[in-house]
Design an enzyme around this catalytic site. Structure first.
Site, PDB file in Angstrom:
ATOM      1  N   GLU A   1      14.739  20.093  -3.163  1.00  0.00           N
ATOM      2  CA  GLU A   1      15.858  21.036  -3.000  1.00  0.00           C
ATOM      3  C   GLU A   1      15.905  21.472  -1.545  1.00  0.00           C
ATOM      4  O   GLU A   1      14.947  22.049  -1.044  1.00  0.00           O
ATOM      5  CB  GLU A   1      15.704  22.210  -3.969  1.00  0.00           C
ATOM      6  CG  GLU A   1      15.965  21.801  -5.412  1.00  0.00           C
ATOM      7  CD  GLU A   1      17.269  21.026  -5.612  1.00  0.00           C
ATOM      8  OE1 GLU A   1      18.298  21.404  -5.010  1.00  0.00           O
ATOM      9  OE2 GLU A   1      17.283  20.024  -6.344  1.00  0.00           O
TER      10      GLU A   1
ATOM     11  N   CYS B   1      19.018  29.572   1.305  1.00  0.00           N
ATOM     12  CA  CYS B   1      19.695  28.273   1.271  1.00  0.00           C
ATOM     13  C   CYS B   1      21.124  28.465   0.777  1.00  0.00           C
ATOM     14  O   CYS B   1      22.018  27.702   1.103  1.00  0.00           O
ATOM     15  CB  CYS B   1      18.949  27.322   0.359  1.00  0.00           C
ATOM     16  SG  CYS B   1      18.685  27.999  -1.271  1.00  0.00           S
TER      17      CYS B   1
END
Ligand code: NAD
Length: 527
Positions: A281, A315
Site C-alpha cells: 500500500e 497517504c
C-alpha cells in the site's frame, strides 16, 4: 473464548473537550515523558535514535539496529515458531487479538501520548490512530473466525470437499512512520491471526511505539517467536525482502520503496521454494473535486482538513483541489482565510498544525514550496515556522493556478502543501483527477445526483468520498487500499483482507473408506 464475538463496532472517538479527559491526557503525556530516552536492546554500532519532531532535542528512545546475524536469527525463530503457532486454532489466535485490543483500550491515553511525542500527532490524530489499532485487532479477530468457519457449499457426489484457508509462513511486516500504531499493528495482527509468524521492522522514525505494542502483545500472552521485532532502516527491510525464507511481505510506505520491494520480491532466490506474495500500500496524490453547484463552505472545510490534518502527512491527504472555474476565485479566497487560521505548534499542547517528521521531510517540503512558487501563486503559508522547541514546522501552504501536468500536481509531497487547480466543468475535473500515477483516495463536492453517479463510475480511486473529506477511513466501513501505483488495493480493514495472508487448500476425500467410527470422530473434531 466465546464461540461468537459481539458484532464489530468502531471504537468511539475520545472527547478531549471534556475537562476530566483533558486532564487525564495531560497526565498521560507527563507519565510518558518520564519514560523517554530509554535504550532498547543491547546497543551496538548501529542505532536508531527516535526524536520528537516538535522538539528534536528530546530523544524518545534509542534502539539497537539489527545486524545481519540478528536478521537471520529472527527469521529462523519465526520459522521455528510457525510450526506450533500455525497448528493452533483460529479461536485461540482471535482470542489473543481481542485480549490485546482490551489492553490497548485500557491504556488508550498512554498510547496516544507515545504518538504525540514520537511522531507529533495532535490529540485527536493520536486518538484516531489508537482507535484504529483497536478496530483492526477486533475486526481481524472476527474475520479470522469467519474464514475458519467458511463452508464449501458444493459437494461432489461420493466425496467430502473442503476449502480451508491455511497460513502462508513467515512474513515480513514493514510499516511506515505516519500511522505507526494502527498500520504497524494492523498488518501484524492480520498476519498472525491467520497463523503466520512475522518479522516486524518498524520505521526508524517510529520505533518506540512499536516496541511498546510488541511488549503489550507479550503481556497479552503471545508466545515467543510469533512476532520478532527488528529495528533499523532500508538495509534491514531489504534483507528481509530478499530472504529465501520470507513467504510474504506486508508493506505500507512510499511508491518508490514499494515498487522496489515488488521487483526484489519477484526475484527467486537460490533455494527458495515459493513465489513471494507482496501486499503493498503506497502513496497518493489525492484530489478533491469542487463543483460549481456545491456548498462552497463545506468544500473549503473538507479540503482544509483533508489537506492539513496531521500536516498533510497521510497517504489519504488531499494534495490537489480541482475547482470549477465558476467558483474558483471565491473558493481560493475562502480557503486562504481558513488555512491562515490554522495554528502550528507543539502537539503536546494539542496545537492543530503538526510538525513534519524529520529534517529530510522538512527540506523536501521546503523544496516543493520553491517549486510551487515557480509553478503557481502562493495564497497561504509558504515558510518554515520556528517554535520554542525548534521543531520541523512548515506553515500550511496553498498554491493556486497550478497546471495539471506540473510537478506540484503530479508528485506526492507528503507534507502541508496543497495545489489548487482550475477545471472548466465536471468532465474536465474528472479528467484532471484521474490524470495521475496514483489512485488512492478522492472526494467530490456537488449537489448533483447525476455528477455523484458519474464520479462513482469514473473517478478512479480505491476510496471515494462524496460531500465529505477524503481522509479518516474507518475500519469495516471504508476498506482501504489504492489503485494504480498507489498499491495492490489490499483493502485493509475489509472483508477480503485476511485472504491475502492465507492460501486456500482444497481437500477432496472419498467417503466410506475409513471406518464409520473414525468418521464420527472426525466430524466431532469439525473436519
Ligand atoms: P518509506 O517508503 O520511506 O518507508 C516505509 C518503510 O519501508 C519503513 O519501515 C522503511 O524503513 C522501510 N524501507 C525503506 N527502504 C526500504 C527498502 N529498500 N526495502 C525495504 N524496506 C524499506 O515511507 P514512509 O516515509 O515511512 O511513509 C510515508 C509514505 O507511506 C507516503 O508515501 C505515504 O503516502 C505512504 N503511506 C501509504 C499508506 C496506504 O495505506 N496506502 C498509508 C500510510 C502511508
Amino acid at each position: 473464548m466465546q464461540a461468537t464475538l459481539p458484532p464489530f463496532r468502531n471504537e468511539a472517538f475520545t472527547d478531549f473537550a471534556d475537562p476530566q479527559i483533558k486532564e487525564n491526557m495531560t497526565a498521560a503525556i507527563a507519565a510518558v515523558t518520564a519514560q523517554l530516552g530509554r535504550t532498547y536492546g543491547t546497543l551496538a554500532a548501529e542505532q536508531v535514535v527516535s526524536v520528537n519532531p516538535a522538539r528534536p532535542a528530546q530523544v524518545i528512545g534509542t534502539h539497537a539496529a539489527a545486524t545481519p546475524a540478528e536478521i537471520d536469527a529472527a527469521i529462523q525463530t519465526a520459522q521455528e515458531a510457525f510450526a506450533t503457532w500455525s497448528a493452533g486454532s483460529a479461536q485461540e489466535r482471535a482470542a489473543l487479538l481481542v485480549k490485546a485490543a482490551g489492553m490497548v483500550r485500557e491504556r488508550h491515553l498512554e498510547f496516544c501520548a507515545w504518538l504525540v511525542l514520537e511522531v507529533g500527532k495532535n490529540w485527536a490524530e493520536a486518538d484516531a490512530d489508537v482507535g484504529e489499532c483497536i478496530d483492526f485487532l477486533e475486526f481481524y479477530a472476527r474475520e479470522a473466525l469467519r474464514l475458519d468457519a467458511a463452508i464449501t457449499p458444493i459437494q461432489f457426489p461420493g466425496e467430502r470437499n473442503q476449502l480451508r484457508y491455511v497460513p502462508l509462513g513467515v512474513g515480513a511486516v514493514i510499516p511506515p512512520w505516519n500511522f505507526p500504531f494502527a498500520i504497524m499493528a494492523g498488518m501484524t495482527a492480520a498476519s498472525i491471526v491467520c497463523g503466520n509468524t512475522v518479522v516486524l521492522k518498524p520505521s526508524p522514525d517510529a520505533p518506540t511505539v512499536a516496541e511498546r505494542f510488541v511488549a503489550l502483545m507479550t503481556e497479552a500472552g503471545l508466545p515467543g517467536g510469533v512476532i520478532n521485532l527488528l529495528q533499523g532502516g532500508a538495509e534491514v527491510g531489504s534483507a528481509l525482502v530478499e530472504s529465501k525464507h520470507v513467504r510474504f511481505i506486508a508493506f505500507t510506505g512510499s511508491k518508490k520503496v514499494g515498487l522496489e520491494i515488488h521487483e526484489r520480491a519477484a526475484r527467486t532466490q537460490p533455494g527458495q521454494r515459493f513465489i513471494k506474495r507482496t501486499i503493498l500500500e503506497l502513496g497518493g496524490k489525492d484530489a478533491i473535486i469542487v463543483d460549481a453547484d456545491c456548498d462552497l463552505d463545506a468544500a473549503v472545510e473538507g479540503v482544509a482538513v483533508s489537506a492539513f490534518g496531521f500536516g498533510g502527512q497521510k497517504c489519504s491527504a488531499c494534495s490537489r483541489a480541482i475547482v470549477d472555474e465558476r467558483v474558483y476565485d471565491a473558493f481560493c479566497d475562502k480557503l486562504a482565510k481558513r488555512v491562515a487560521s490554522i495554528q502550528v505548534g507543539d502537539p503536546a499542547d494539542n496545537a492543530y498544525g503538526a510538525p513534519v517528521i524529520n529534517t529530510a521531510a522538512f527540506e523536501r517540503v521546503l523544496r516543493y514550496i520553491e517549486i510551487g512558487n515557480a509553478e503557481g501563486k502562493l495564497i497561504a503559508g509558504g515558510t518554515a515556522v520556528d517554535t520554542p522547541g525548534h521543531g520541523y514546522f512548515v506553515a500550511p501552504t496553498v498554491f493556486r493556478d497550478i497546471a495539471k501536468d506540473s510537478r506540484l500536481a503530479q508528485e506526492e509531497v507528503f507534507g502541508p502543501v496543497l495545489a489548487v487547480l482550475r477545471s472548466k466543468d465536471f468532465d474536465d475535473a474528472l479528467r484532471i483527477a484521474n490524470d495521475t500515477d496514483y489512485g488512492l483516495t478522492g472526494a467530490v463536492y456537488t449537489s448533483s445526483r447525476a455528477k455523484l453517479e458519474r464520479a462513482r463510475r469514473e473517478f478512479h480511486v480505491g476510496n471515494l468520498y462524496m460531500n465529505r473529506k477524503c481522509t479518516g477511513a474507518m475500519v469495516g466501513a471504508h476498506p482501504f487500499g489504492g489503485f494504480n501505483l498507489s498499491g495492490t488495493d489490499s483493502k485493509a480493514g475489509g472483508p477480503d483482507y485476511l485472504l491475502l495472508f492465507t492460501q486456500g487448500k482444497s481437500v477432496a476425500e472419498k467417503v466410506g473408506v475409513v471406518s464409520a467410527h473414525d468418521e464420527e470422530e472426525e466430524q466431532r473434531m469439525g473436519l
